[in-house]
Structures are given as structure tokens and as C-alpha cells.
Design a protein around this motif. Structure first.
Motif: not given
Length: 341
Positions: A136-138, A208-213, A218-223
Motif C-alpha cells: 500500500f505505497w506509491w 499538497y496531500v492526497g491518497q489512493c481513492a 486492508m490498508q487502503h485508507a493509509k495509502m
């Protein structure tokens, strides 16, 4: 009176919520109502049109309902049922044609914005980045610059007089993800075996912050992800630092030995060493980043030790294995990682 009070409270709550959304700003609370890039600005303009149209419809419909409820409520001296209207061609034509025209206008406006964003040509001097979504990372690769980093994307600010946009190629290493930085652009999916593209041209420096949408596990919310918009000078300096090999420090040789003789090298890369893994983030300049675990925790010594020893304590369900090192080995390994700047 009770009904009217309830309606007023509901309308007040809607207005307050809209005001909070509009006022939200800063790196911790991204807001689509404060665009800082051409794609985001186009989406913002479209959203205002849609909000205006749908708000007007809401006021008309709600007003008619409130009028009917108030004017024609049941009374004790009501007579027989009033005459009913059946088969009115004018009414049926109105509630068919008007919605069709509204939908057509919104469709055309939306299509215009989508085509304008997707058909933009990449000018000379544009920055090219390959974005790869992992659970769960970029991963961010700059093919023309020879740079690989993770979770924190650096791009130059784009001066309208001399545009320097950033064009991104979006790929996925495992499952569906979605790249979304609200103040810079709309959502674009990363899909296995498919190549998608997007671009941004930030107008102002900052974070500028963002995230996986897109739910990806399980850890989608913390990607999470951060986009650092640098001045041209800052970006050039960052590029030069990223091109350097990992720093060496004789005082951390024991930690380097532990790193190179454990499972760390199977997943991570550190330039200038035997570590050449690609399942996890490149750690060559780990300590130049403000966060670890894809933005889940600040990049501090204590958080780094916790992340190595027990990743689930920071990010339950992450795919990084718990190393379970002895305290001396953990201290030595952490000291070595702290030299990777």
C-alpha cells in the motif's frame, strides 16, 4: 412550526457543511474548492456550474413541496376531494423536456472539461513521471532523470509565462488504485495491465496531500501521498541530491551488515550496495522524506524502529514482514538507515 424549524435547521446544516468544505485548506485537509493546478481549476469551475444548477432545482422543488404542504394541508372543514388533473400534455411535456435539457447541458459541460484535460499536449521541458501503485505505497520513477523514489512526489512549480507541467504515466503492480490529489487534479485510476495518464501544472509552491481513492485492500485508507511543489531552484537541487549514491558512514557499518544479510535486501534497493529488491520502496534517500509507511507516520527514529520491528503497530495489514531483531541489531540497523539522506 415544528416542521418549519426542522427545515431551517436542515438548511443551516447544509450551508455550514458547504462553508467548512470551502474553507478547508492546508496540507492536512485538501479541498477541491481551492484548486492550484489547471486540471483542478477546470473541475472546480464545472463543480460550481453543477452545484448552481442542482441547487436551483433543489430550491424550486423544495419550495413547491413546502408550499403544497402548507397551503393544502388537511383541515377539519375540508370539503370533498378537489378535481383531479389527468393526461395533461403540457405538464408531461414540461417534466420530460426540461430534465432532458438540464442533463444535456451538464453532459456537454462535463465532456468539454474531460476532453480539454485529456487532450492536453506535453510541451518541451515537461517533467515525466511514472507512477506505480503498490499495496500500500506509491513508487515514483523519473525516467529522463534516472530517479526512483516513493510516496513523496517532487515537481517544479509551473509559471504561466513558462509552463513546466508534470505528465504522469499511471501503472499498477497488483490491484486497482486511484491517484488523487484534490487541489491538483481529479482522480485517475491505476489498473493492472492498463496504462492511464494524467498531468498537473501547480501554480504555487507548497505541499499538497492526497491518497489512493480506490479500495485496494486492508490498508487502503493509509495509502497516502504527498506532492512537493518546489521552486525551479529547489527542484534542481532535489534532483542533484537524488542522483547521488547512498551516503556511507563507517560508524554505521554494523547496521549496513545487518541490512545486507537479512530479508531487507529482498524487497528494498539502496544504490551502491547489494540491495536490489523491487517489492518495497527504494531506500537510497530514505531520510530525505518527511514520512514513512506511505505517509502513515512521521519519519522519526522511534517510528522507524517501530516500523522495522512491528509494522502492524503503525499500519495493520501492511505487507512488510516484522523483522523481530534483537535490540542491539535494531539500534544498529536504525542508525544505518538514518544515514540514507
Amino acid at each position: 412550526m415544528g416542521f418549519a424549524a426542522g427545515v431551517l435547521i436542515l438548511l443551516a446544516a447544509v450551508l455550514i457543511a458547504a462553508g467548512l468544505c470551502s474553507a478547508a485548506s492546508g496540507p492536512a485537509i485538501p479541498s477541491i474548492f481551492k484548486p492550484e493546478s489547471t486540471p483542478a481549476d477546470s473541475i472546480y469551475g464545472l463543480s460550481l456550474l453543477i452545484l448552481a444548477v442542482t441547487g436551483f432545482i433543489f430550491v424550486i422543488v423544495f419550495g413547491l413541496i413546502a408550499y403544497a404542504i402548507t397551503k393544502f394541508r388537511e383541515r377539519s372543514n375540508d370539503g370533498p376531494e378537489p378535481p383531479q388533473v389527468y393526461g395533461s400534455n403540457q405538464i408531461e411535456l414540461a417534466w420530460t423536456v426540461i430534465p432532458v435539457l438540464i442533463v444535456l447541458v451538464l453532459f456537454m459541460a462535463t465532456a468539454r472539461v474531460i476532453l480539454a484535460i485529456e487532450d492536453a499536449r506535453m510541451p518541451k521541458g515537461a517533467i515525466e513521471v511514472t507512477v506505480i501503485g503498490h499495496q500500500f505505497w506509491w513508487e515514483f520513477r523519473y525516467p529522463k532523470l534516472g530517479i526512483v523514489t516513493a510516496n513523496e512526489l517532487h515537481v517544479p512549480v509551473s509559471d504561466p509565462a513558462h509552463p513546466s507541467p508534470t505528465f504522469m504515466t499511471l501503472l499498477s503492480a497488483d490491484t486497482d488504485h486511484s491517484f488523487w490529489v484534490p487541489r491538483l487534479a481529479g482522480k485517475t485510476d491505476l489498473i493492472p495491465n492498463r496504462v492511464n495518464k494524467m498531468w498537473i501544472d501547480p501554480h504555487d509552491v507548497g505541499v499538497y496531500v492526497g491518497q489512493c481513492a480506490q479500495y485496494c485492500g486492508m490498508q487502503h485508507a493509509k495509502m497516502l501521498l504527498r506532492v512537493y511543489v518546489d521552486s525551479p531552484e529547489q527542484f534542481d537541487q532535489w534532483v542533484q541530491e537524488e542522483k547521488k549514491l547512498a551516503h556511507t558512514n563507517d560508524a554505521a557499518n554494523e547496521g549496513r551488515r545487518i541490512f545486507e544479510t537479512t530479508a531487507c535486501i529482498n524487497c528494498h534497493t539502496v544504490s551502491g550496495t547489494v540491495a536490489d529488491g523491487h517489492f518495497g520502496p527504494d531506500l537510497t534517500h530514505l531520510m530525505s522524506r518527511d514520512t514513512i509507511a506511505s505517509g502513515a507516520a512521521p519519519n522519526t527514529r522511534e517510528n522507524l524502529k517501530t516500523w522495522i520491528q512491528d509494522p502492524d503497530a503503525i499500519k495493520p495489514g501492511s505487507l512488510m514482514p516484522a523483522m523481530k531483531l534483537s535490540d542491539p541489531d535494531l539500534d544498529a540497523l536504525t542508525a544505518y538507515l538514518e544515514t540514507l539522506r
